[in-house]
Design a protein around this motif. Sequence first.
Motif, PDB file in Angstrom:
ATOM      1  N   PRO A 124       2.351   3.890 -43.705  1.00  0.00           N
ATOM      2  CA  PRO A 124       2.798   3.215 -42.478  1.00  0.00           C
ATOM      3  C   PRO A 124       2.909   4.157 -41.289  1.00  0.00           C
ATOM      4  O   PRO A 124       2.602   3.767 -40.152  1.00  0.00           O
ATOM      5  N   GLU A 125       3.361   5.410 -41.489  1.00  0.00           N
ATOM      6  CA  GLU A 125       3.497   6.326 -40.354  1.00  0.00           C
ATOM      7  C   GLU A 125       2.136   6.681 -39.756  1.00  0.00           C
ATOM      8  O   GLU A 125       2.035   6.948 -38.543  1.00  0.00           O
ATOM      9  N   ASP A 163      -0.957 -14.666 -50.028  1.00  0.00           N
ATOM     10  CA  ASP A 163      -1.605 -15.565 -49.072  1.00  0.00           C
ATOM     11  C   ASP A 163      -1.874 -14.886 -47.734  1.00  0.00           C
ATOM     12  O   ASP A 163      -2.527 -15.474 -46.869  1.00  0.00           O
ATOM     13  N   LYS A 164      -1.381 -13.701 -47.553  1.00  0.00           N
ATOM     14  CA  LYS A 164      -1.547 -12.993 -46.283  1.00  0.00           C
ATOM     15  C   LYS A 164      -2.946 -12.388 -46.172  1.00  0.00           C
ATOM     16  O   LYS A 164      -3.526 -11.934 -47.170  1.00  0.00           O
ATOM     17  N   THR A 165      -3.468 -12.383 -44.968  1.00  0.00           N
ATOM     18  CA  THR A 165      -4.750 -11.731 -44.690  1.00  0.00           C
ATOM     19  C   THR A 165      -4.522 -10.225 -44.573  1.00  0.00           C
ATOM     20  O   THR A 165      -3.383  -9.769 -44.390  1.00  0.00           O
ATOM     21  N   PRO A 166      -5.577  -9.418 -44.664  1.00  0.00           N
ATOM     22  CA  PRO A 166      -5.394  -7.964 -44.513  1.00  0.00           C
ATOM     23  C   PRO A 166      -4.714  -7.568 -43.214  1.00  0.00           C
ATOM     24  O   PRO A 166      -3.860  -6.668 -43.200  1.00  0.00           O
ATOM     25  N   SER A 167      -5.049  -8.237 -42.112  1.00  0.00           N
ATOM     26  CA  SER A 167      -4.409  -7.892 -40.835  1.00  0.00           C
ATOM     27  C   SER A 167      -2.923  -8.222 -40.857  1.00  0.00           C
ATOM     28  O   SER A 167      -2.108  -7.466 -40.306  1.00  0.00           O
ATOM     29  N   GLU A 168      -2.545  -9.319 -41.501  1.00  0.00           N
ATOM     30  CA  GLU A 168      -1.132  -9.670 -41.594  1.00  0.00           C
ATOM     31  C   GLU A 168      -0.375  -8.675 -42.471  1.00  0.00           C
ATOM     32  O   GLU A 168       0.785  -8.337 -42.192  1.00  0.00           O
ATOM     33  N   ILE A 169      -1.024  -8.201 -43.539  1.00  0.00           N
ATOM     34  CA  ILE A 169      -0.392  -7.195 -44.397  1.00  0.00           C
ATOM     35  C   ILE A 169      -0.164  -5.904 -43.617  1.00  0.00           C
ATOM     36  O   ILE A 169       0.910  -5.289 -43.707  1.00  0.00           O
ATOM     37  N   ILE A 170      -1.149  -5.484 -42.834  1.00  0.00           N
ATOM     38  CA  ILE A 170      -1.015  -4.264 -42.037  1.00  0.00           C
ATOM     39  C   ILE A 170       0.142  -4.381 -41.052  1.00  0.00           C
ATOM     40  O   ILE A 170       0.944  -3.457 -40.884  1.00  0.00           O
ATOM     41  N   LYS A 171       0.261  -5.528 -40.409  1.00  0.00           N
ATOM     42  CA  LYS A 171       1.356  -5.730 -39.454  1.00  0.00           C
ATOM     43  C   LYS A 171       2.711  -5.664 -40.148  1.00  0.00           C
ATOM     44  O   LYS A 171       3.670  -5.091 -39.616  1.00  0.00           O
ATOM     45  N   CYS A 172       2.808  -6.246 -41.354  1.00  0.00           N
ATOM     46  CA  CYS A 172       4.073  -6.217 -42.097  1.00  0.00           C
ATOM     47  C   CYS A 172       4.424  -4.794 -42.518  1.00  0.00           C
ATOM     48  O   CYS A 172       5.604  -4.394 -42.486  1.00  0.00           O
ATOM     49  N   VAL A 173       3.431  -4.024 -42.934  1.00  0.00           N
ATOM     50  CA  VAL A 173       3.681  -2.643 -43.353  1.00  0.00           C
ATOM     51  C   VAL A 173       4.131  -1.786 -42.170  1.00  0.00           C
ATOM     52  O   VAL A 173       4.993  -0.902 -42.304  1.00  0.00           O
ATOM     53  N   MET A 174       3.586  -2.034 -40.996  1.00  0.00           N
ATOM     54  CA  MET A 174       3.896  -1.226 -39.813  1.00  0.00           C
ATOM     55  C   MET A 174       5.274  -1.522 -39.232  1.00  0.00           C
ATOM     56  O   MET A 174       5.809  -0.696 -38.478  1.00  0.00           O
ATOM     57  N   ARG A 175       5.860  -2.654 -39.544  1.00  0.00           N
ATOM     58  CA  ARG A 175       7.155  -3.025 -38.953  1.00  0.00           C
ATOM     59  C   ARG A 175       8.260  -2.072 -39.416  1.00  0.00           C
ATOM     60  O   ARG A 175       8.405  -1.787 -40.611  1.00  0.00           O
ATOM     61  N   ARG A 176       9.039  -1.592 -38.458  1.00  0.00           N
ATOM     62  CA  ARG A 176      10.124  -0.665 -38.762  1.00  0.00           C
ATOM     63  C   ARG A 176      11.428  -1.400 -39.090  1.00  0.00           C
ATOM     64  O   ARG A 176      12.303  -0.847 -39.764  1.00  0.00           O
ATOM     65  N   ASP A 177      11.567  -2.636 -38.581  1.00  0.00           N
ATOM     66  CA  ASP A 177      12.828  -3.352 -38.733  1.00  0.00           C
ATOM     67  C   ASP A 177      12.903  -4.152 -40.023  1.00  0.00           C
ATOM     68  O   ASP A 177      13.852  -4.907 -40.240  1.00  0.00           O
ATOM     69  N   ARG A 178      11.914  -4.009 -40.886  1.00  0.00           N
ATOM     70  CA  ARG A 178      11.900  -4.782 -42.126  1.00  0.00           C
ATOM     71  C   ARG A 178      12.660  -4.018 -43.199  1.00  0.00           C
ATOM     72  O   ARG A 178      12.368  -2.834 -43.464  1.00  0.00           O
ATOM     73  N   ASN A 179      13.619  -4.680 -43.834  1.00  0.00           N
ATOM     74  CA  ASN A 179      14.403  -4.033 -44.884  1.00  0.00           C
ATOM     75  C   ASN A 179      14.561  -5.005 -46.061  1.00  0.00           C
ATOM     76  O   ASN A 179      15.199  -6.053 -45.917  1.00  0.00           O
ATOM     77  N   PRO A 180      13.995  -4.715 -47.239  1.00  0.00           N
ATOM     78  CA  PRO A 180      13.218  -3.501 -47.519  1.00  0.00           C
ATOM     79  C   PRO A 180      11.816  -3.566 -46.911  1.00  0.00           C
ATOM     80  O   PRO A 180      11.365  -4.647 -46.533  1.00  0.00           O
ATOM     81  N   PRO A 181      11.134  -2.433 -46.843  1.00  0.00           N
ATOM     82  CA  PRO A 181       9.775  -2.431 -46.274  1.00  0.00           C
ATOM     83  C   PRO A 181       8.825  -3.300 -47.096  1.00  0.00           C
ATOM     84  O   PRO A 181       9.033  -3.532 -48.292  1.00  0.00           O
ATOM     85  N   PHE A 182       7.798  -3.794 -46.441  1.00  0.00           N
ATOM     86  CA  PHE A 182       6.829  -4.659 -47.122  1.00  0.00           C
ATOM     87  C   PHE A 182       5.974  -3.810 -48.053  1.00  0.00           C
ATOM     88  O   PHE A 182       5.287  -2.883 -47.621  1.00  0.00           O
TER      89      PHE A 182
END
Length: 347
Positions: A124-125, A163-182
């Motif tokens: 993610p970083e 069900d998520k597309t690759p772009s949606e997965i990337i966006k979820c991984v990049m989010r900093r406010d998600r706890n726990p991380p995707f």
Amino acid sequence: MKDLRHDNLNPFTGACVDPPNICIVTEYCAKGSLKDVLENEDVKLDNMFNASIIGDIVRGMTYLHDSQLRSHGNLKSTNCLVDSRWVVKIADFGLHELKFGADSGDDDSTDFEKQCAKLLWRAPELLRDPNARPSGTQKGDVYSFGIILYEIMARSGPFGQTDKTPSEIIKCVMRRDRNPPFRPRISKLEDSFDCVIDCMQECWAEDPEDRPDFKTIRTKLRPMRKGMKNNIFDNMLAMMEKYANNLEALVDERTDQLIEEKKKTDALLYEMLPKQGDYRKGSTYFGFIFANNPEECCLYSLACNEIRSNAEDFRKPGPTRLVIKNCVNNGEVMLYLKTESILRVRL
């Protein structure tokens, strides 16, 4: 690059820099990539296979991190190649300057989702940093290894069934406010070793400093190799023997399916023949010329327009001579009625 030699690295042989075909020459691996092997349902991977594959990747990455390259930067299952002896060799390391911009000439570069699918293993970083080095970091390689570890154990892609597309997965991984991380779901890995689940969770930790190095990973995954032979050649022979047994089971299964299909074909051929005592004067019959059994069928067709005889002739013992009008070449045919209700025809 040419000085890097290890059993678990795909060695760099040379490069062709004459445009327009600029290419890199490396060792050929007959089994394809690790991704191809994991997606092949006919290949059965037990704990010994998994431990051997994971051990090869760990040894190759340990050597690579101790070398002058320091990191891989693009570690994923498509860059882990499997040779004819089922040894995993890490490829696509180094030469980042030479390969820079290579995707610009690729037809897939216009497909955003396909480009995102290539980034599912990236830390993610590094995804958040637009100026990240192509060579990546050692902690980024550890994150990528954690995703590969999940792929090997779950055999359902880098993030499993989602069900998520690759772009949606990337966006979820990049989010900093998600706890726990995707991250990939580990609920389907209940039958896996506890040390494997703990190790992959440590490898994809959000903070890079919390991720172990490959030497520590090798120690953590040591329980996987319990019961395996110490000698690498003996272990390889045992692996090949298990793989051969898997192939034998697959061949037996396919053979049984073939036998069932042949039985259905034979039953269909018997139904096409006239039944015993079901011959009528003036009837029209369509059949086949048989030898002793349906497997020896001569594949000739015979059209009988009219049988000039009584049906009682067929019930008499011994051969019965019949004259058929408007038949093949207007010739005479000898008909024999066998006890198995099979009509044997001889021209």
